[in-house]
Design a protein around this motif. Sequence first.
Motif, PDB file in Angstrom:
ATOM      1  N   ARG A 287      17.631 -11.534 -18.559  1.00  0.00           N
ATOM      2  CA  ARG A 287      18.355 -12.674 -19.143  1.00  0.00           C
ATOM      3  C   ARG A 287      19.079 -13.520 -18.111  1.00  0.00           C
ATOM      4  O   ARG A 287      19.194 -14.732 -18.260  1.00  0.00           O
ATOM      5  N   PHE A 288      19.607 -12.882 -17.064  1.00  0.00           N
ATOM      6  CA  PHE A 288      20.424 -13.601 -16.100  1.00  0.00           C
ATOM      7  C   PHE A 288      19.976 -13.326 -14.669  1.00  0.00           C
ATOM      8  O   PHE A 288      19.745 -12.170 -14.299  1.00  0.00           O
ATOM      9  N   PHE A 289      19.870 -14.391 -13.887  1.00  0.00           N
ATOM     10  CA  PHE A 289      19.830 -14.273 -12.432  1.00  0.00           C
ATOM     11  C   PHE A 289      21.272 -14.116 -11.954  1.00  0.00           C
ATOM     12  O   PHE A 289      21.644 -13.099 -11.376  1.00  0.00           O
ATOM     13  N   CYS A 290      22.094 -15.111 -12.222  1.00  0.00           N
ATOM     14  CA  CYS A 290      23.526 -15.055 -11.957  1.00  0.00           C
ATOM     15  C   CYS A 290      24.169 -16.251 -12.638  1.00  0.00           C
ATOM     16  O   CYS A 290      23.693 -17.378 -12.479  1.00  0.00           O
ATOM     17  N   ALA A 291      25.251 -16.002 -13.381  1.00  0.00           N
ATOM     18  CA  ALA A 291      25.923 -17.085 -14.108  1.00  0.00           C
ATOM     19  C   ALA A 291      27.102 -17.666 -13.334  1.00  0.00           C
ATOM     20  O   ALA A 291      27.900 -18.398 -13.908  1.00  0.00           O
ATOM     21  N   GLY A 292      27.205 -17.348 -12.037  1.00  0.00           N
ATOM     22  CA  GLY A 292      28.246 -17.970 -11.218  1.00  0.00           C
ATOM     23  C   GLY A 292      29.440 -17.079 -10.990  1.00  0.00           C
ATOM     24  O   GLY A 292      29.359 -15.854 -11.065  1.00  0.00           O
ATOM     25  N   ASP A 293      30.574 -17.712 -10.715  1.00  0.00           N
ATOM     26  CA  ASP A 293      31.813 -16.979 -10.423  1.00  0.00           C
ATOM     27  C   ASP A 293      32.470 -16.461 -11.697  1.00  0.00           C
ATOM     28  O   ASP A 293      32.396 -17.089 -12.756  1.00  0.00           O
ATOM     29  N   ASP A 294      33.158 -15.345 -11.562  1.00  0.00           N
ATOM     30  CA  ASP A 294      34.050 -14.857 -12.610  1.00  0.00           C
ATOM     31  C   ASP A 294      35.310 -15.723 -12.569  1.00  0.00           C
ATOM     32  O   ASP A 294      36.082 -15.665 -11.606  1.00  0.00           O
ATOM     33  N   LEU A 295      35.538 -16.525 -13.585  1.00  0.00           N
ATOM     34  CA  LEU A 295      36.645 -17.484 -13.560  1.00  0.00           C
ATOM     35  C   LEU A 295      38.008 -16.813 -13.566  1.00  0.00           C
ATOM     36  O   LEU A 295      39.014 -17.466 -13.267  1.00  0.00           O
ATOM     37  N   ASN A 296      38.059 -15.537 -13.882  1.00  0.00           N
ATOM     38  CA  ASN A 296      39.341 -14.838 -13.803  1.00  0.00           C
ATOM     39  C   ASN A 296      39.911 -14.864 -12.385  1.00  0.00           C
ATOM     40  O   ASN A 296      41.120 -14.720 -12.201  1.00  0.00           O
ATOM     41  N   MET A 297      39.032 -15.059 -11.388  1.00  0.00           N
ATOM     42  CA  MET A 297      39.508 -15.144  -9.996  1.00  0.00           C
ATOM     43  C   MET A 297      40.472 -16.299  -9.792  1.00  0.00           C
ATOM     44  O   MET A 297      41.312 -16.267  -8.885  1.00  0.00           O
ATOM     45  N   TYR A 298      40.332 -17.349 -10.609  1.00  0.00           N
ATOM     46  CA  TYR A 298      41.058 -18.583 -10.354  1.00  0.00           C
ATOM     47  C   TYR A 298      42.288 -18.765 -11.246  1.00  0.00           C
ATOM     48  O   TYR A 298      42.915 -19.819 -11.221  1.00  0.00           O
ATOM     49  N   VAL A 299      42.613 -17.745 -12.011  1.00  0.00           N
ATOM     50  CA  VAL A 299      43.788 -17.846 -12.871  1.00  0.00           C
ATOM     51  C   VAL A 299      45.059 -17.743 -12.036  1.00  0.00           C
ATOM     52  O   VAL A 299      45.269 -16.768 -11.312  1.00  0.00           O
ATOM     53  N   GLY A 300      45.897 -18.778 -12.114  1.00  0.00           N
ATOM     54  CA  GLY A 300      47.198 -18.740 -11.457  1.00  0.00           C
ATOM     55  C   GLY A 300      47.192 -18.888  -9.952  1.00  0.00           C
ATOM     56  O   GLY A 300      48.217 -18.642  -9.309  1.00  0.00           O
ATOM     57  N   VAL A 301      46.074 -19.315  -9.346  1.00  0.00           N
ATOM     58  CA  VAL A 301      46.038 -19.438  -7.897  1.00  0.00           C
ATOM     59  C   VAL A 301      46.514 -20.827  -7.478  1.00  0.00           C
ATOM     60  O   VAL A 301      46.430 -21.785  -8.250  1.00  0.00           O
TER      61      VAL A 301
END
Length: 264
Positions: free
Chosen positions: A59-73
Amino acid sequence: MSEAVPRIEYIGRTAVVTLDNPPAHVFTASILRELAAQLNALEADPAVAALVITGAGDRFFCAGDDLNMYVGVNPAEARELTRLLAAVITRLHDFSGLTIAAINGWCLGAGLECALACDIRIGEAHAQFGLPEGRVGLLPCGGGTQTLARQVGAGWAKRLILCGETVDADTALRIGLIEEPVPAGQARDVALALAEQAGRQSPRAFAASKALIHANHAGDLETGLAREREAFGDLFDGSDAGEGVAAFLEKREPRWDHNRSRST
């Protein structure tokens, strides 16, 4: 070791790197660090002449970054996180052997940027391609603004990046985003066959030819990545990035502030 760590399999002189962070194989900071280290080790291994990168499952090659990385940065922290992706993109782009993306499903964001950094892209019939970062208040930060236009032209690059459009495998072939469409389940095997063909080439001729092809592409990837990091970090010096990421994680539409003046 975490199950999320990409898996490596050796088939002859080809290394197959399988992204395996279910369900969508998104990149976390730790996965990007590990993947960069793995790619560096493969580059240093004289027994490896080619690299195939793919996703686990169908189903997936890769859906990109985990957006949790960018919370509050803050902006500086955001730019530092983009350096993790840049290390992966640079190593894929500069890998001395043949690199092939065997795209077995959804290929979005940083996943598409990894595919663009490879020499050749094979896409399965059900694959979908896009750079949807703008929908969550972000922009491509792994070379997407630099490499996509070189691959498909400015018009289609703007459709994918500025309009958030996704395209199927047939369109991807037509615009030059992939080199070959294949039925479901066949991208890996086709990629391995191409890698075997490349292995029959003269090593010196291969290296010289790849360097010449890269040199013919206008622009410098390292400079482009640096510019993207700066622009990506700037997005966190305002409300758009925080609102976009929060909206995605909360499964709602973002509420953009359209009254702010445009940058000049």
